[in-house]
Enzyme design. Sequence first.
Site, PDB file in Angstrom:
ATOM      1  CB  THR A   1      -3.638  35.004  15.463  1.00 49.94           C
ATOM      2  OG1 THR A   1      -3.278  36.108  16.289  1.00 49.94           O
ATOM      3  CG2 THR A   1      -2.377  34.379  14.880  1.00 49.94           C
ATOM      4  CB  CYS A   2      -7.410  31.607  13.726  1.00 55.24           C
ATOM      5  SG  CYS A   2      -6.957  31.133  15.413  1.00 55.24           S
ATOM      6  CB  SER A   3      -9.494  35.192  10.668  1.00 53.01           C
ATOM      7  OG  SER A   3     -10.468  34.397  11.299  1.00 53.01           O
TER       8      SER A   3
ATOM      9  CB  THR B   1      -9.831  33.771  17.041  1.00 53.71           C
ATOM     10  OG1 THR B   1      -9.204  32.641  16.437  1.00 53.71           O
ATOM     11  CG2 THR B   1     -10.923  33.281  17.982  1.00 53.71           C
TER      12      THR B   1
END
Length: 246
Positions: free
Chosen positions: A49-51, A47
């Site tokens: 923001t996570c990446s 996803t």
Amino acid sequence: MFQNREGQAVPQVSFPVREGNDWKTLTTEQLFKGKTVIVFALPGAFTPTCSSTHLPRYNELAAVFKANGVDDIICLSVNDTFVMNAWAEDQNAENITFLPDGNGDFSKGMGMLVEKNDLGFGKRSWRYSMLVKDGVIEKQFIEPDLPGDPFEVSDADTMLEYINPNAEQPKRITMITKPGCGHCTRAKNALNARGLKFEEIELGTNGVSYSTLTAISGQGTTPQLFIDGSHVGGADELEGWLAANA
């Protein structure tokens, strides 16, 4: 509202993981007993923001955390082990342990399992981070209970500020290169010899062109290096910078 669990033990659960062609089971005790561990939990592998932000910054600061007594950094998500393994390979985050909470047992025990049905995600973890010492939560940063996917307090810099506000952070080094460039190789070797990590942007990839190089550096030759946002220059200028910052 999410309950802060500082002073409490982490949930006792098992995590089925896939290593190569073999299944293996990790337990809470194996992951936390006798160790100082950072856990950052997020809604899903791959996803945005996570990446782009959450995971990379923890990986970038891993050496600093280690120098300040942290034994391991765990990225936890309610995804299966195959998805987490693929994400780990895609991210090249060699300093992070990717932990698949596939059934959501750990997240549920933390009181962080939430419904993301509106996005077609099903049950996922709320975003948070925590510092765990010998299985007991010392500090927890929980994102505010707001719509969407807030990302305000569970980041790596907030955690480092808690652990040691005076910790020296690594330089952020970006190098623009082109294939077959001998001076680029010289610059890379100089940085590697000092143990300095860097991001490489190669001309001709992802739309990066000579026009891009000229626009951001004012130069038409490679390499062009930027350190902590400042333009240093080419390989010769880098060697001068390294000598001055020995």
